[in-house]
Each structure stands twice: as C-alpha cells, then as structure tokens.
Write a protein that holds these residues in place. Structure first.
Motif, PDB file in Angstrom:
ATOM      1  N   ASN A 328      81.078  -2.857  46.583  1.00 33.15           N
ATOM      2  CA  ASN A 328      79.546  -2.507  46.656  1.00 33.15           C
ATOM      3  C   ASN A 328      79.209  -2.910  48.087  1.00 33.15           C
ATOM      4  OD1 ASN A 328      79.448  -5.259  46.414  1.00 33.15           O
ATOM      5  ND2 ASN A 328      78.322  -5.347  44.520  1.00 33.15           N
ATOM      6  N   GLY A 329      80.207  -3.121  48.982  1.00 38.64           N
ATOM      7  CA  GLY A 329      80.014  -3.535  50.654  1.00 38.64           C
ATOM      8  C   GLY A 329      79.902  -4.813  50.666  1.00 38.64           C
ATOM      9  N   TYR A 330      80.110  -5.791  50.109  1.00 44.33           N
ATOM     10  CA  TYR A 330      79.582  -7.371  50.411  1.00 44.33           C
ATOM     11  C   TYR A 330      80.954  -7.923  50.523  1.00 44.33           C
ATOM     12  CZ  TYR A 330      74.668  -6.466  49.516  1.00 44.33           C
ATOM     13  OH  TYR A 330      73.462  -5.997  49.657  1.00 44.33           O
ATOM     14  N   LEU A 331      80.901  -9.133  51.310  1.00 41.96           N
ATOM     15  CA  LEU A 331      81.545 -10.317  51.250  1.00 41.96           C
ATOM     16  C   LEU A 331      80.844 -11.464  50.661  1.00 41.96           C
ATOM     17  CD1 LEU A 331      83.042 -10.291  55.180  1.00 41.96           C
ATOM     18  CD2 LEU A 331      83.868  -8.981  53.231  1.00 41.96           C
ATOM     19  N   SER A 332      81.549 -12.050  49.802  1.00 37.42           N
ATOM     20  CA  SER A 332      80.967 -12.955  48.724  1.00 37.42           C
ATOM     21  C   SER A 332      81.399 -14.280  48.605  1.00 37.42           C
ATOM     22  CB  SER A 332      80.318 -12.389  47.683  1.00 37.42           C
ATOM     23  OG  SER A 332      79.380 -13.241  46.885  1.00 37.42           O
ATOM     24  N   GLY A 333      80.716 -15.417  48.500  1.00 35.40           N
ATOM     25  CA  GLY A 333      81.417 -16.653  48.165  1.00 35.40           C
ATOM     26  C   GLY A 333      80.631 -17.697  47.710  1.00 35.40           C
ATOM     27  N   GLU A 334      81.182 -18.487  47.016  1.00 33.97           N
ATOM     28  CA  GLU A 334      80.385 -19.810  46.150  1.00 33.97           C
ATOM     29  C   GLU A 334      81.105 -20.945  46.364  1.00 33.97           C
ATOM     30  OE1 GLU A 334      78.533 -20.769  41.775  1.00 33.97           O
ATOM     31  OE2 GLU A 334      79.020 -18.571  42.309  1.00 33.97           O
ATOM     32  N   THR A 335      80.493 -22.036  46.523  1.00 33.21           N
ATOM     33  CA  THR A 335      81.219 -23.170  46.535  1.00 33.21           C
ATOM     34  C   THR A 335      80.807 -24.229  45.374  1.00 33.21           C
ATOM     35  OG1 THR A 335      81.712 -22.985  48.779  1.00 33.21           O
ATOM     36  CG2 THR A 335      81.900 -25.293  47.671  1.00 33.21           C
ATOM     37  N   ARG A 336      81.419 -24.861  44.793  1.00 27.94           N
ATOM     38  CA  ARG A 336      81.170 -25.872  43.585  1.00 27.94           C
ATOM     39  C   ARG A 336      81.460 -27.076  43.928  1.00 27.94           C
ATOM     40  NH1 ARG A 336      83.533 -22.142  38.662  1.00 27.94           N
ATOM     41  NH2 ARG A 336      82.017 -20.162  39.037  1.00 27.94           N
ATOM     42  N   ILE A 347      86.196 -23.617  45.946  1.00 33.84           N
ATOM     43  CA  ILE A 347      85.513 -22.373  46.564  1.00 33.84           C
ATOM     44  C   ILE A 347      85.843 -20.918  45.857  1.00 33.84           C
ATOM     45  CG2 ILE A 347      85.290 -21.135  48.831  1.00 33.84           C
ATOM     46  CD1 ILE A 347      85.798 -23.616  50.291  1.00 33.84           C
ATOM     47  N   LEU A 348      84.921 -20.306  45.302  1.00 36.00           N
ATOM     48  CA  LEU A 348      85.135 -18.945  44.884  1.00 36.00           C
ATOM     49  C   LEU A 348      84.744 -17.838  46.061  1.00 36.00           C
ATOM     50  CD1 LEU A 348      83.943 -20.722  42.852  1.00 36.00           C
ATOM     51  CD2 LEU A 348      83.705 -18.996  41.266  1.00 36.00           C
ATOM     52  N   LEU A 349      85.598 -16.882  46.298  1.00 36.74           N
ATOM     53  CA  LEU A 349      85.892 -15.698  47.350  1.00 36.74           C
ATOM     54  C   LEU A 349      85.887 -14.606  46.917  1.00 36.74           C
ATOM     55  CD1 LEU A 349      87.735 -17.732  50.135  1.00 36.74           C
ATOM     56  CD2 LEU A 349      85.178 -17.519  50.057  1.00 36.74           C
ATOM     57  N   SER A 350      85.255 -13.470  47.253  1.00 37.78           N
ATOM     58  CA  SER A 350      85.797 -12.095  46.824  1.00 37.78           C
ATOM     59  C   SER A 350      86.885 -11.674  47.577  1.00 37.78           C
ATOM     60  CB  SER A 350      84.575 -11.442  47.070  1.00 37.78           C
ATOM     61  OG  SER A 350      84.339 -11.206  48.616  1.00 37.78           O
ATOM     62  N   ASN A 351      87.728 -10.770  46.926  1.00 42.12           N
ATOM     63  CA  ASN A 351      88.913 -10.035  47.580  1.00 42.12           C
ATOM     64  C   ASN A 351      88.448  -9.504  48.855  1.00 42.12           C
ATOM     65  OD1 ASN A 351      90.612 -10.964  45.581  1.00 42.12           O
ATOM     66  ND2 ASN A 351      90.129  -9.289  44.199  1.00 42.12           N
ATOM     67  N   HIS A 368      80.784 -21.165  56.155  1.00 43.96           N
ATOM     68  CA  HIS A 368      79.889 -21.549  55.543  1.00 43.96           C
ATOM     69  C   HIS A 368      80.252 -22.211  54.319  1.00 43.96           C
ATOM     70  CE1 HIS A 368      75.751 -21.100  54.123  1.00 43.96           C
ATOM     71  NE2 HIS A 368      76.477 -20.963  52.913  1.00 43.96           N
ATOM     72  N   GLU A 369      81.105 -21.642  53.484  1.00 45.71           N
ATOM     73  CA  GLU A 369      81.509 -22.303  52.396  1.00 45.71           C
ATOM     74  C   GLU A 369      82.257 -23.678  52.630  1.00 45.71           C
ATOM     75  OE1 GLU A 369      80.279 -21.116  49.566  1.00 45.71           O
ATOM     76  OE2 GLU A 369      79.595 -19.162  50.299  1.00 45.71           O
ATOM     77  N   ALA A 370      82.906 -23.717  53.672  1.00 47.38           N
ATOM     78  CA  ALA A 370      83.720 -25.129  54.014  1.00 47.38           C
ATOM     79  C   ALA A 370      82.210 -26.131  54.354  1.00 47.38           C
ATOM     80  CB  ALA A 370      84.252 -24.880  55.272  1.00 47.38           C
ATOM     81  N   GLY A 371      81.276 -25.855  55.008  1.00 46.75           N
ATOM     82  CA  GLY A 371      80.134 -26.471  55.142  1.00 46.75           C
ATOM     83  C   GLY A 371      79.659 -27.301  53.886  1.00 46.75           C
TER      84      GLY A 371
END
Length: 428
Positions: A328-336, A347-351, A368-371
């Motif tokens: 859907n045209g996004y780069l996405s990430g999340e950090t727990r 760190i969860l990252l989109s392919n 940003h996720e590393a922050g």
C-alpha cells in the motif's frame, strides 16, 4: 598268825635296784630313800624332771602369733593389689576416654570433609557431562577426571574407616584379679582407638587435598568457559535476545566463580545449554530471513546495531507492520522495549524497507526505530509509557544523529522541539 619281833619277812626287790640292800628290811629302805647324800654316802635316786608345760605354752603363743601375722600380711598384700589394680584401671580408663574423644573429633571432621569431597566429585561429574569441546578442553577434561577419580577413591577409604566399631570402657569390675585383666584390655583398646584417630586424620588430609584439586581444576574450567560468552555471542549474531541475555547473565556468574560446588556446576550446565540455544537461535534466524531480501535485511540489522551499541536488538520482518507495507506504498516500523528494565528491544520492519534499502527514507525510518531502542539506556530522559512523548523523543534522536529525511518520524509525528532534540542527542 603272830610274828615275833626278831622274825623278818623278806621283801622282794628287783635285782640291782638302786638304794636298796639285798638283805635290809623295809625300814632301811625307807630311811635310805628319804636321806640325802652326805659325807661319803652314796648318792640317792635322780631328781624328777622339771615340768615342761610353760615351754608348750610359749610354742602355742608363737604359733598363734605367726598365724595372725600371716593373715595380716595376706590382708595387706591383698589391699596393695586391690589399690594397685584400681589405680591401673583408672589410668587405662582415662587413656581410653581420651582416645575416644580424639577419635570422635577426627571422625566428625572426616565426615564434614567427606561430604564436601563428595559434593565436589558430583560437581566434577556435572562438568565432565558437558561434551562441548569449546567449553571443556581436552586438557581440562583429563585433569578434572584425574582429580575426580582420586577424590572418589579417598572418599571410599574414608567411609570404610568411618564404619570401624570403637570399644566402650564398660563397667568397672570389683576385684583386683578382674581389674588387672580389664586394664590390659582397656590399654589395648586405647592403642587401637588412637591408631584409628590417626588414620582418620590422614584420611581427612587426603580428602582435603583431593577436593582442592577438583576445585582448582573445576574453577579453571568454569572461568575459561564463561569468558567465551562475548565471542559466542558475536559468532552467532543474529540470535534471539532471550538466549543472549541469559548467556550474559550466566557468563558473569561463572567468571566470578571462586570455588566449585554443585550449584556452580549446575550453572555451568545451564550455561552450556544456553550456548547451544544461542547457536540454534542463530541458525533459525538466518533460516527465517532466507530469500531474495536476506542480504538487505542483514545490512539493515547491522546498520541499526551500529547506531545503538550496547543495546540488544531482535528483528522481525513482515509484509505489513501496523497494517502498513509495500503493497500500500508505505515503509513501516515498530519497536517494542521493556518498560522497566533491560537494554534490549525488538524492532519490527516491513519488507518494503528492505526493498528500498539503502534509500534515505529507509535509513531514516530505521534510525527512528533505533531511537526507541536506545532509550532503554537513557530511561530518565524519556517517558516511554506515554506514546506521544516516546515518538517525539525517537524522532528527535534520529534528527540528532543526522537523519533528516521525513522518514525519521517528522512525516508521521511532526517535528519535535529543539529542546527535545538537544536532550536526545545526549543519549549515546
């Protein structure tokens, strides 16, 4: 019948009887028998022997006195023998009591040393049960086996000594002939108990020496293996944080070891299990990332780790993260991150990030996720419990690290205040 005055009647006289004439009458005989010797007269009859009854009385008194003296002598001799027998028995009893006390002390000490020795031998068995040659070298294995075998042999000998029955003094006899026999037995028992006590002392020394050899070699094995943790971790990156954190914790315990016991040996076995877990985790992680994006994924993970030294990172890859991704045209990430403690994060990252790598947006988003991840080192600077504050802080940290592409978080969360950028820049 009348007898004239001039007639004589013969008196029979034994021939040659002294003091009587053959022709005299009885008057002459009577006269001669009563007259003592005088002048030239012939001696009269021999005097009667003296009375011997006083001499017999003296002999009876002497015999009676000798009997009394004999009784007294025997009584005195018996008293001396009784006294001597009692003194000898008491001395032998004291010697045996002292020997039993010494033996009891040595036996108690031997039991304590044997228990420690047995525990050390069991600990050595645990170490030898680890077959990983990286953790137990051949040289250490040989030394530890020798020390363990020596300890087991010493323990068996000590156990045999501990089973030796010791005599009891028993009840004191009454008579000297019994006392003498019992005294000899007590003296022999005292010698035997003293010998046993000495043997127990030597056994304790051998046990202590064998235990010391196990401890020295065992500590060397444990410390050497614990010191390998950093290299094992580096050789198996990436590997899940759980195993790596446990590896670090167990390694610190082993390196600080100063003595060997069963608890330390169990920690060593757990450490060996964790080493294998880290290795297996590494293989599983690489297998999960296999495919056309594997090279880019590994580069991204290395890049993120280089930004947050000292923080453990796990990575998870998916087509979509928070329902956003390349389709859907996004780069996405999340950090727990753990809220309360621990310098680690997932760190969860989109392919799509790997597909765009090494584009500026991909690099800025990873920064940003590393922050978020490095905030675990600077917990007093950021309120991770508040989502808005945490996102502003991570964006500010990425900006402070020089990543200005909107993927740093400004596109999603806006620009943070300069004060937050300056504060975040202090966290490295």
């Amino acid at each position: 019948m009348n007898v004239a005055d001039d007639e004589s009647i013969p008196v029979p006289v034994a021939p040659d009887s002294p003091g009587v004439t053959r022709d005299g009458g009885h008057e002459l005989a009577a006269l001669l028998s009563s007259a003592g010797p005088a002048g030239g007269a012939s001696p009269g009859p021999a005097p009667a022997p003296a009375d011997r009854s006083p001499r017999r009385r003296r002999r009876a008194v002497l015999a009676w006195s000798l009997s009394i003296a004999g009784v007294l002598l025997l009584a005195g001799l018996g008293a001396v023998l009784q006294l001597t027998a009692n003194l000898g028995y008491d001395q032998a009893h004291t010697q045996l009591s002292a020997a039993l006390t010494k033996q009891g002390t040595e036996a108690s000490n031997n039991e304590r040393v044997r228990a420690f020795d047995d525990e050390s031998a069991r600990a050595a068995d645990v170490l030898l049960g680890v077959t990983d040659p990286a953790l137990v070298s051949d040289a250490h294995r040989a030394d530890l086996t020798t020390a363990r075998d020596r300890a087991q042999k010493a323990s068996a000998a000590a156990l045999s000594l501990a089973g030796t029955q010791v005599p009891e003094p028993g009840t004191k006899p009454s008579w000297f002939w019994e006392l003498y026999g019992r005294t000899a037995r007590l003296e022999a028992d005292a010698r035997a108990v003293n010998s046993l006590a000495s043997a127990l002392g030597r056994s304790s020394e051998e046990l202590g020496s064998a235990t010391g050899a196990i401890g020295e070699t065992g500590v060397a094995v444990v410390k050497a293996a614990g010191g390998l943790a950093a290299q094992i971790e580096a050789d198996n990156t990436p590997s899940p944080n759980e195993g790596v954190l446990q590896l670090r914790e167990l390694s610190a315990q082993l390196v600080a070891t100063t003595s060997l016991d069963e608890q330390i040996a169990q920690g060593f076995r757990d450490y060996a299990t964790t080493v294998q877990q880290v290795r297996d985790g590494h293989v599983a992680t690489l297998a999960a990332e296999a495919g056309p994006l594997q090279g880019a994924r590994q580069q991204i993970e290395d890049f993120a780790r280089s930004l947050v030294p000292g923080v453990l990172l796990d990575f998870e890859w998916a087509d979509r993260v928070n329902d956003l991704g390349g389709d859907n045209g996004y780069l996405s990430g999340e950090t727990r991150t753990p809220i309360e403690s621990g310098q680690y994060a997932t760190i969860l990252l989109s392919n799509s990030i790997a597909e765009e790598w090494p584009g500026d947006s991909s690099r800025a988003l990873v920064a940003h996720e590393a922050g978020h991840a490095i905030a675990t080192k600077c917990r007093s600077m950021v309120d991770n419990a508040d989502s808005a504050s945490a996102e502003a802080w991570a964006t500010a940290w990425a900006i402070g690290m020089g990543f200005t592409d909107p993927g740093n978080g400004t596109q999603a969360y806006g620009s943070p205040p300069d004060s937050v950028v300056q504060q975040a820049a202090a966290c490295r």
